[in-house]
Design a protein around this motif. Structure first.
Motif, mmCIF file in Angstrom:
data_model
loop_
_atom_site.group_PDB
_atom_site.id
_atom_site.type_symbol
_atom_site.label_atom_id
_atom_site.label_comp_id
_atom_site.label_asym_id
_atom_site.label_seq_id
_atom_site.Cartn_x
_atom_site.Cartn_y
_atom_site.Cartn_z
ATOM 1 N N MET A 106 0.828 -1.197 0.000
ATOM 2 C CA MET A 106 0.000 0.000 0.000
ATOM 3 C C MET A 106 0.868 1.254 0.000
ATOM 4 N N GLY A 107 0.416 2.256 -0.759
ATOM 5 C CA GLY A 107 1.167 3.497 -0.858
ATOM 6 C C GLY A 107 2.297 3.433 -1.845
ATOM 7 N N CYS A 108 2.340 2.377 -2.668
ATOM 8 C CA CYS A 108 3.439 2.191 -3.605
ATOM 9 C C CYS A 108 2.941 2.209 -5.046
ATOM 10 N N GLY A 109 2.040 3.159 -5.334
ATOM 11 C CA GLY A 109 1.567 3.377 -6.686
ATOM 12 C C GLY A 109 1.844 4.809 -7.102
ATOM 13 N N TYR A 110 1.868 5.075 -8.393
ATOM 14 C CA TYR A 110 2.275 6.396 -8.865
ATOM 15 C C TYR A 110 1.407 7.508 -8.294
ATOM 16 N N ARG A 111 0.125 7.262 -8.164
ATOM 17 C CA ARG A 111 -0.777 8.302 -7.646
ATOM 18 C C ARG A 111 -0.521 8.598 -6.165
ATOM 19 N N ASP A 112 0.212 7.735 -5.487
ATOM 20 C CA ASP A 112 0.548 7.959 -4.080
ATOM 21 C C ASP A 112 1.744 8.883 -3.906
ATOM 22 N N GLY A 113 2.395 9.239 -5.032
ATOM 23 C CA GLY A 113 3.515 10.166 -4.950
ATOM 24 C C GLY A 113 4.875 9.499 -4.994
ATOM 25 N N ASN A 114 4.887 8.173 -5.002
ATOM 26 C CA ASN A 114 6.149 7.449 -5.157
ATOM 27 C C ASN A 114 5.892 6.230 -6.019
ATOM 28 N N PHE A 115 6.946 5.699 -6.610
ATOM 29 C CA PHE A 115 6.751 4.600 -7.543
ATOM 30 C C PHE A 115 8.010 3.755 -7.620
ATOM 31 N N ARG A 116 7.830 2.551 -8.120
ATOM 32 C CA ARG A 116 8.929 1.571 -8.172
ATOM 33 C C ARG A 116 9.193 1.158 -9.612
ATOM 34 N N ILE A 117 10.468 1.182 -9.985
ATOM 35 C CA ILE A 117 10.910 0.819 -11.322
ATOM 36 C C ILE A 117 11.676 -0.504 -11.262
ATOM 37 N N HIS A 118 11.356 -1.405 -12.193
ATOM 38 C CA HIS A 118 12.059 -2.689 -12.311
ATOM 39 C C HIS A 118 12.837 -2.727 -13.627
ATOM 40 N N ILE A 119 14.102 -3.084 -13.546
ATOM 41 C CA ILE A 119 14.928 -3.321 -14.728
ATOM 42 C C ILE A 119 15.528 -4.719 -14.595
ATOM 43 N N PRO A 120 15.016 -5.704 -15.329
ATOM 44 C CA PRO A 120 15.582 -7.059 -15.241
ATOM 45 C C PRO A 120 17.026 -7.092 -15.752
ATOM 46 N N ILE A 121 17.878 -7.794 -15.023
ATOM 47 C CA ILE A 121 19.266 -8.006 -15.459
ATOM 48 C C ILE A 121 19.460 -9.456 -15.872
ATOM 49 N N VAL A 122 19.009 -10.380 -15.028
ATOM 50 C CA VAL A 122 19.064 -11.811 -15.333
ATOM 51 C C VAL A 122 17.661 -12.366 -15.158
ATOM 52 N N THR A 123 17.162 -13.060 -16.162
ATOM 53 C CA THR A 123 15.829 -13.646 -16.067
ATOM 54 C C THR A 123 15.775 -14.883 -16.956
ATOM 55 N N ASN A 124 14.611 -15.502 -17.026
ATOM 56 C CA ASN A 124 14.431 -16.670 -17.886
ATOM 57 C C ASN A 124 12.963 -16.746 -18.296
ATOM 58 N N PRO A 125 12.646 -17.527 -19.313
ATOM 59 C CA PRO A 125 11.260 -17.551 -19.834
ATOM 60 C C PRO A 125 10.230 -18.078 -18.849
ATOM 61 N N ASP A 126 10.692 -18.715 -17.766
ATOM 62 C CA ASP A 126 9.758 -19.296 -16.816
ATOM 63 C C ASP A 126 9.597 -18.451 -15.551
ATOM 64 N N VAL A 127 9.939 -17.165 -15.656
ATOM 65 C CA VAL A 127 9.633 -16.205 -14.591
ATOM 66 C C VAL A 127 8.314 -15.519 -14.952
ATOM 67 N N TYR A 128 7.354 -15.583 -14.050
ATOM 68 C CA TYR A 128 6.027 -15.018 -14.291
ATOM 69 C C TYR A 128 5.742 -13.934 -13.254
ATOM 70 N N PHE A 129 5.448 -12.737 -13.738
ATOM 71 C CA PHE A 129 5.149 -11.583 -12.891
ATOM 72 C C PHE A 129 3.684 -11.245 -13.117
ATOM 73 N N THR A 130 2.869 -11.377 -12.091
ATOM 74 C CA THR A 130 1.429 -11.169 -12.226
ATOM 75 C C THR A 130 1.004 -9.923 -11.449
ATOM 76 N N VAL A 131 0.270 -9.043 -12.129
ATOM 77 C CA VAL A 131 -0.296 -7.846 -11.507
ATOM 78 C C VAL A 131 -1.792 -7.843 -11.804
ATOM 79 N N GLU A 132 -2.595 -7.947 -10.738
ATOM 80 C CA GLU A 132 -4.053 -7.957 -10.892
ATOM 81 C C GLU A 132 -4.500 -8.958 -11.964
ATOM 82 N N ASP A 133 -4.029 -10.175 -11.848
ATOM 83 C CA ASP A 133 -4.438 -11.298 -12.707
ATOM 84 C C ASP A 133 -3.901 -11.217 -14.131
ATOM 85 N N GLU A 134 -3.053 -10.237 -14.439
ATOM 86 C CA GLU A 134 -2.417 -10.170 -15.755
ATOM 87 C C GLU A 134 -0.949 -10.574 -15.615
#
Length: 224
Positions: A106-134
């Protein structure tokens, strides 16, 4: 809008090359053990104390670069291209077979005044990131914003660690222009609170003393 894939991408080879030195350092097990199964570790590039092993997010402190960031000049250049205040900056590694359970920050969305950026460095095709069922597949070198005040989860079903560069940033006019240019609708802002209401909310949140509560406190104090 629960996520943005920004148009900029970063040099995967340079990121991996700089990562090699940092991998030789001590990485702390993530403190929030109730939210994951397996092995989830972090090392700080910016922290409240300037230490590599300080992976806690704190409100109302001046964040400092750590010795680990000094090993990553290309990452420092990436941070400099974001013309906004940066708080915690970390590398997070999720081991094969590990899972970050569905949860909200909670409090970690853009409209809250702060936000989080992800930049993958090492990953693989079987990493799944789900946000609100997407379910999203983040590729190495890409740059993403995701609204972590929404339900999100991550699973690494692959055979390699998933390592992301993660930046906690403070919203400003420059970031507003950037988000708007990528389709983020700024016309529907969150409701504002009067000073007395905010003071009462902060007083109650201070009693909770969790990362989520501290993020909310920081968001409330950042409002004009």
């Amino acid at each position: 809008m629960n996520y943005i894939r920004f148009s900029d991408t970063y040099n995967e080879a340079l990121l991996i090359a700089e990562l090699q030195q940092v991998l030789q350092q001590d990485w702390s097990l993530h403190f929030n053990t109730k939210d994951f199964n397996g092995d989830w570790r972090s090392i700080s590039l910016r922290s409240a104390t300037g230490r590599n092993d300080d992976i806690y997010a704190q409100a109302d402190v001046a964040y400092k670069n750590t010795p680990a960031l000094e090993m990553m000049p290309y990452v420092q250049k990436i941070l400099d291209t974001w013309h906004c205040e940066k708080e915690a900056v970390r590398l997070l590694s999720l081991a094969p077979g590990s899972e970050i359970k569905p949860h909200k920050d909670m409090g970690c969305g853009y409209r809250d005044g702060n936000f989080r950026i992800h930049i993958p460095i090492v990953t693989n095709p079987d990493v799944y990131f789900t946000v609100e069922d997407e379910t999203l597949h983040l590729q190495a070198g890409e740059c993403w914003y995701m609204d972590f005040s929404q339900t999100h989860s991550i699973v690494n079903n692959g055979n390699t660690n998933r390592i992301h560069l993660i930046m906690d940033c403070i919203r400003n006019e420059w970031t507003d222009r950037l988000f708007a240019a990528h389709g983020f609708d700024l016309s529907e802002e969150k409701p504002s609170y009067d000073a007395a209401t905010k003071a009462r909310m902060i007083e109650e949140l201070e009693k909770i003393d969790t990362d989520i509560a501290r993020n909310l406190i920081a968001s409330l104090k950042a409002e004009n």
